[in-house]
Design a protein around this motif. Structure first.
Motif, PDB file in Angstrom:
ATOM      1  N   ALA A 378      12.141   8.397  -6.878  1.00  0.00           N
ATOM      2  CA  ALA A 378      12.057   8.328  -8.336  1.00  0.00           C
ATOM      3  C   ALA A 378      10.710   7.734  -8.735  1.00  0.00           C
ATOM      4  O   ALA A 378      10.134   6.917  -8.005  1.00  0.00           O
ATOM      5  N   PRO A 379      10.159   8.136  -9.888  1.00  0.00           N
ATOM      6  CA  PRO A 379       8.841   7.643 -10.303  1.00  0.00           C
ATOM      7  C   PRO A 379       8.759   6.120 -10.326  1.00  0.00           C
ATOM      8  O   PRO A 379       9.703   5.435 -10.696  1.00  0.00           O
ATOM      9  N   PHE A 380       7.624   5.614  -9.888  1.00  0.00           N
ATOM     10  CA  PHE A 380       7.350   4.180  -9.952  1.00  0.00           C
ATOM     11  C   PHE A 380       5.852   3.997 -10.128  1.00  0.00           C
ATOM     12  O   PHE A 380       5.062   4.886  -9.817  1.00  0.00           O
ATOM     13  N   GLU A 381       5.470   2.865 -10.651  1.00  0.00           N
ATOM     14  CA  GLU A 381       4.047   2.577 -10.853  1.00  0.00           C
ATOM     15  C   GLU A 381       3.508   1.871  -9.625  1.00  0.00           C
ATOM     16  O   GLU A 381       4.109   0.924  -9.120  1.00  0.00           O
ATOM     17  N   GLU A 382       2.383   2.349  -9.134  1.00  0.00           N
ATOM     18  CA  GLU A 382       1.791   1.780  -7.925  1.00  0.00           C
ATOM     19  C   GLU A 382       0.508   1.058  -8.295  1.00  0.00           C
ATOM     20  O   GLU A 382      -0.450   1.664  -8.755  1.00  0.00           O
ATOM     21  N   LYS A 383       0.501  -0.255  -8.091  1.00  0.00           N
ATOM     22  CA  LYS A 383      -0.649  -1.068  -8.478  1.00  0.00           C
ATOM     23  C   LYS A 383      -1.316  -1.759  -7.295  1.00  0.00           C
ATOM     24  O   LYS A 383      -2.466  -2.188  -7.406  1.00  0.00           O
ATOM     25  N   ASN A 384      -0.609  -1.919  -6.192  1.00  0.00           N
ATOM     26  CA  ASN A 384      -1.076  -2.835  -5.159  1.00  0.00           C
ATOM     27  C   ASN A 384      -1.545  -2.190  -3.860  1.00  0.00           C
ATOM     28  O   ASN A 384      -2.211  -2.848  -3.072  1.00  0.00           O
ATOM     29  N   ARG A 385      -1.207  -0.913  -3.620  1.00  0.00           N
ATOM     30  CA  ARG A 385      -1.646  -0.284  -2.367  1.00  0.00           C
ATOM     31  C   ARG A 385      -3.143  -0.011  -2.418  1.00  0.00           C
ATOM     32  O   ARG A 385      -3.672   0.433  -3.423  1.00  0.00           O
ATOM     33  N   ARG A 386      -3.814  -0.241  -1.291  1.00  0.00           N
ATOM     34  CA  ARG A 386      -5.255   0.005  -1.186  1.00  0.00           C
ATOM     35  C   ARG A 386      -5.470   1.384  -0.587  1.00  0.00           C
ATOM     36  O   ARG A 386      -5.225   1.593   0.589  1.00  0.00           O
ATOM     37  N   TYR A 387      -5.921   2.332  -1.386  1.00  0.00           N
ATOM     38  CA  TYR A 387      -6.095   3.701  -0.896  1.00  0.00           C
ATOM     39  C   TYR A 387      -7.316   3.850  -0.008  1.00  0.00           C
ATOM     40  O   TYR A 387      -7.329   4.658   0.915  1.00  0.00           O
ATOM     41  N   PHE A 388      -8.367   3.112  -0.333  1.00  0.00           N
ATOM     42  CA  PHE A 388      -9.691   3.431   0.221  1.00  0.00           C
ATOM     43  C   PHE A 388     -10.249   2.391   1.178  1.00  0.00           C
ATOM     44  O   PHE A 388     -11.214   2.659   1.865  1.00  0.00           O
ATOM     45  N   ASP A 389      -9.692   1.209   1.187  1.00  0.00           N
ATOM     46  CA  ASP A 389     -10.197   0.204   2.125  1.00  0.00           C
ATOM     47  C   ASP A 389      -9.010  -0.584   2.671  1.00  0.00           C
ATOM     48  O   ASP A 389      -8.101  -0.949   1.960  1.00  0.00           O
ATOM     49  N   PHE A 390      -9.043  -0.803   3.971  1.00  0.00           N
ATOM     50  CA  PHE A 390      -7.895  -1.407   4.656  1.00  0.00           C
ATOM     51  C   PHE A 390      -7.800  -2.888   4.333  1.00  0.00           C
ATOM     52  O   PHE A 390      -8.745  -3.643   4.549  1.00  0.00           O
ATOM     53  N   GLN A 391      -6.669  -3.297   3.796  1.00  0.00           N
ATOM     54  CA  GLN A 391      -6.361  -4.712   3.622  1.00  0.00           C
ATOM     55  C   GLN A 391      -4.902  -4.891   3.982  1.00  0.00           C
ATOM     56  O   GLN A 391      -4.020  -4.392   3.280  1.00  0.00           O
ATOM     57  N   ARG A 392      -4.658  -5.565   5.050  1.00  0.00           N
ATOM     58  CA  ARG A 392      -3.283  -5.685   5.512  1.00  0.00           C
ATOM     59  C   ARG A 392      -2.489  -6.645   4.650  1.00  0.00           C
ATOM     60  O   ARG A 392      -2.930  -7.747   4.344  1.00  0.00           O
ATOM     61  N   ARG A 393      -1.321  -6.179   4.225  1.00  0.00           N
ATOM     62  CA  ARG A 393      -0.362  -7.070   3.564  1.00  0.00           C
ATOM     63  C   ARG A 393       0.208  -7.993   4.631  1.00  0.00           C
ATOM     64  O   ARG A 393       0.752  -7.546   5.624  1.00  0.00           O
ATOM     65  N   SER A 394       0.112  -9.261   4.432  1.00  0.00           N
ATOM     66  CA  SER A 394       0.567 -10.209   5.450  1.00  0.00           C
ATOM     67  C   SER A 394       1.964 -10.711   5.117  1.00  0.00           C
ATOM     68  O   SER A 394       2.157 -11.462   4.168  1.00  0.00           O
ATOM     69  N   GLY A 395       2.931 -10.237   5.911  1.00  0.00           N
ATOM     70  CA  GLY A 395       4.270 -10.784   5.770  1.00  0.00           C
ATOM     71  C   GLY A 395       4.325 -12.188   6.338  1.00  0.00           C
ATOM     72  O   GLY A 395       3.633 -12.505   7.308  1.00  0.00           O
ATOM     73  N   GLN A 396       5.126 -13.026   5.743  1.00  0.00           N
ATOM     74  CA  GLN A 396       5.259 -14.409   6.198  1.00  0.00           C
ATOM     75  C   GLN A 396       5.971 -14.446   7.543  1.00  0.00           C
ATOM     76  O   GLN A 396       7.133 -14.070   7.647  1.00  0.00           O
ATOM     77  N   LEU A 397       5.273 -14.859   8.567  1.00  0.00           N
ATOM     78  CA  LEU A 397       5.892 -14.935   9.888  1.00  0.00           C
ATOM     79  C   LEU A 397       6.972 -16.016   9.898  1.00  0.00           C
ATOM     80  O   LEU A 397       6.912 -16.971   9.107  1.00  0.00           O
TER      81      LEU A 397
END
Length: 744
Positions: A378-397
């Motif tokens: 279903a449609p959603f707004e995407e604001k946080n994914r980096r399309y063009f440069d890699f930046q890893r989302r860091s999950g809390q270990l």
């Protein structure tokens, strides 16, 4: 406020305004007037946006940083038709002989011959075998005049044998050869990095605007005759940029980057358009799937701004052999196919070219099926994914809490985790299980090693009186391996210090409150739930999330559902680690499993979305699933657990038996995690692709090998029989060698 001229492609933002963002000259024939440089709100920061406010329209240029603080300015245009589902990007049709490329046609599959092009009979036989396997297009390397002359014989011989498969001439460094072979082959591949520019010396060059313009005029002078000949004979062209063979001029001006790759191709495309030639496709190949994906995305985003609709040839170059090569290709090609990008593909393997066709077809079918069903969410707004440069989302270990009886910090790995599903039967042979999990054994006791599985999923717990099985599990828990088990199992046959798998429904109904206080929870989430169902995540203290959408879903896309989940987590500042949990149907073919995992999880990991992988496949070999999982993480440039090989697929330029030598080098060096070795049949892409490798083994002349450290040649003309030993000595000299582990 600033004004100046930038081309509609705005790829050459080199000079600086007072905000530190480039608005200066680019060498292009199509300029627009910049009349307003404004500071606008973007996410949580102010950025510069260039607008052509005196004449707003489709060529209006709006740029933004690829991510907060990034120096890379990218188009505001999305790089794909939809972020919610797979919709194939609309393209024009390009004719390659009698084969049509483009969005109105099937995704075409192709490969490349490995024979000496001068060996007419051998090349013809190989092309026929490739065609019989179902390839749509075949590429043949054409180095010089002798090879070009042979191409006429090859074409004639195939026609006489009723083989009309389109042939593509692969051209490097040889404009005159391209002109000759355009008279008989259906398509010409030109490499913008070396068609008119000299071979890269990796020198930093300084250019004035006038100097740079002269270079472009030289390219136009050299390239125009080929374009005119292709128009005359009705030939197609591929403008094929390779990350490894960008010119010094491009690298000096735009960097060794996706930006440089796109601009290198656009220089040639503008000449084609100026001459009203449009029967061409683009490619943006790299041996690193992450770089490859970013380059194609940037290419399409900028084409969208310009209103260009040329088809795309997808491929990960120098991918290697076996499952490694298939995995890298699936990560790069599969990621783009899920976004509806790609019209012809090649899986480059260090194997006979006929062996490339089957995995290529499997990938193409996967992409076409996703587009046909328009799989999405279903449609959603995407604001946080980096399309063009890699930046890893860091999950809390995982962290230790007061009262913990065991160390939970090792149940996930900071560089990416591998989880495996274990059965009750496997617990009957504990030592064999420990070995299967790649644990070290010392006097029969397990210990974690570099590539040991981090956690296991046990869908059924052993009975309370099965002391041997429970002791085996306790020993795994004692070495900080997580043991995950469903809520129902833990309530009826509790295992001390197990991680308990719960669903969103079990959380919302309060069923999980029946567990002892302090129990660590693992939450299974589909990703396509209504937002109100996801709200329960805000009230839980999970140790990790398993993203688990049934693989057999007809309309819902795993990739898009996961992106939606990550968007929800980011918007609500929830930093749970997320594991991609893929359950394959019984009797899934091995190649489909590798390609499915690479596509469905790799498409997320290349964007930094995810913290690990859990693959389940009934009936599949346990070691194969574990190795595939680690290969996936390494292919996405996460956890490095073995030697990395950048290995070309061989072609008519290759100066030695690549498959034989590659196997020999792998046998002697495969125990060196963290070391990257490039094995190249010739120099065409060698030094550049070796930017990604520590050491390089390159064919320099027949029977002779050159050795590289990075991009620098350090030994030339080594006799073939001594070259592997010389490579090992080079690794030792640089302090990167360790002796192979002794057999236990």
């Amino acid at each position: 406020m600033a004004s100046g001229s930038v081309p509609a492609s705005f790829t050459g933002l080199k000079s600086r305004d007072h905000h530190g963002l480039g608005t200066g000259f680019t060498k292009s024939c199509d300029f627009i007037r910049v009349s307003d440089l404004q500071r606008v709100k973007f996410r949580r920061a102010k950025v510069s946006v260039i607008r052509n406010s005196t004449n707003p329209g489709p060529e209006t240029v709006e740029l933004e940083p690829a991510s907060d603080g990034s120096p890379l300015l990218v188009p505001r245009q999305k790089y794909c038709q939809s972020i919610q589902k797979t919709i194939r990007r609309k393209t024009c049709t390009v004719m390659v002989g009698n084969v049509a490329l483009g969005s109105e046609h099937p995704i075409r599959i192709q490969t490349m011959t490995t024979t000496d092009t001068k060996d007419v009979a051998g090349t013809v036989e190989q092309v026929m075998r490739i065609a019989d396997q179902g390839a749509d297009i075949v590429r043949i390397t054409v180095q010089g005049k002798k090879e070009a002359d042979a191409c006429f014989e090859i074409k004639n011989s195939l026609v006489q044998k009723n083989y009309n498969i389109p042939l593509v001439a692969d051209i490097h460094f040889a404009p005159s050869v391209a002109l000759r072979v355009a008279e008989c082959f259906d398509k010409i591949r030109v490499n913008p990095g070396n068609f008119a520019d000299r071979r890269a010396q990796f020198e930093k060059l300084e250019y004035t605007e006038e100097d740079y313009q002269k270079e472009l005029e030289h390219i136009e002078q050299v390239f125009t005759p080929l374009v005119e000949k292709c128009k005359k004979y009705g030939r197609a062209m591929r403008i094929g940029t390779n990350h490894g063979s960008l010119s010094d001029r491009i690298m000096s001006y735009f960097g060794d980057s996706p930006r440089g790759m796109v601009e290198s191709a656009f220089e040639y495309a503008r000449i084609c358009r100026k001459l009203d030639f449009h029967n061409f496709v683009f490619s943006m190949k790299a041996s690193n799937p992450v770089v490859m994906v970013q380059a194609y995305r940037l290419l399409v985003a900028e084409m969208n701004v310009l209103g260009w609709d040329y088809p795309l040839h997808l491929g990960v170059t120098e991918a290697g052999e076996g499952e490694d090569g298939r995995m890298k290709s699936a990560i790069g090609i599969g990621t783009l196919l899920m976004d509806g990008l790609g019209d012809t593909i090649r899986v480059s393997l260090t194997e006979p070219p006929e062996e490339e066709i089957d995995p290529c077809r499997r990938l193409a079918n996967l992409g076409m099926r996703a587009a046909k069903l328009q799989k999405g969410v279903a449609p959603f707004e995407e604001k946080n994914r980096r399309y063009f440069d890699f930046q890893r989302r860091s999950g809390q270990l995982p962290v230790q809490k007061e009262g913990d009886e065991v160390d939970f910090r090792g149940v996930l790995h900071r560089d990416g985790s591998v989880l495996m599903s274990v059965s009750l039967d496997q617990l009957k042979a504990p030592e064999q299980l420990y070995k299967s999990l790649a644990a070290k054994l010392i006097v029969g006791m397990p210990f974690k090693d570099l590539a040991t599985v981090d956690s296991i999923l046990l869908r059924e717990l052993p009975l309370l009186d099965d002391k041997d099985a429970r002791l085996a599990l306790k020993r795994l828990i004692d070495i900080s391996m997580g043991v995950i088990t469903p809520l129902s199992e833990q309530l009826t046959k509790p295992l001390p210090n197990a991680l308990v798998l719960v669903t969103l429904k079990e959380l919302s109904t309060g069923a999980s409150t029946l567990l002892p206080e302090g129990t660590r929870l693992v939450v299974s989430v589909r990703g396509d739930e209504p937002q109100e169902e996801l709200e329960i995540l805000k009230t839980t203290d999970a140790i990790m999330i398993l993203h688990d959408l049934p693989y057999t879903e007809e309309k819902t896309s795993r990739v898009h559902a996961a992106r939606r989940l990550f968007e929800y987590l980011s918007e609500n500042s929830l930093d749970f680690p997320v594991i991609h949990h893929i359950q394959f149907p019984k009797e899934t073919h091995r190649d489909d499993l590798v390609i499915g995992a690479g596509t469905n999880a790799g498409a997320l990991l290349v964007d930094g979305l995810g913290d690990g992988i859990l693959l389940e496949a009934p009936g599949q070999d346990f070691d194969f699933l574990r190795n595939t999982s680690f290969n996936l993480l390494q292919g996405c440039r996460m956890r490095n657990t073995k030697t990395e090989y950048v290995s070309c697929p061989s072609c008519g330029r290759t100066l030695f038996d690549l498959q034989e030598i590659s196997a020999e080098i792998r046998e002697k060096t495969s125990h060196l995690p963290g070391v990257s070795i490039a094995i190249m049949g010739c120099i065409v892409n060698g030094p550049g692709e070796m930017a990604d490798a520590d050491f390089g083994y390159v064919g320099g002349a027949p029977g002779k090998i050159d050795l590289y450290v990075g991009k620098t040649v350090v030994q030339r003309g080594i006799a073939m029989e001594r070259a592997t030993d010389a490579l090992i000595q080079l690794i030792k000299d640089h302090g990167r060698w360790v002796d192979p582990p002794a057999e236990e």
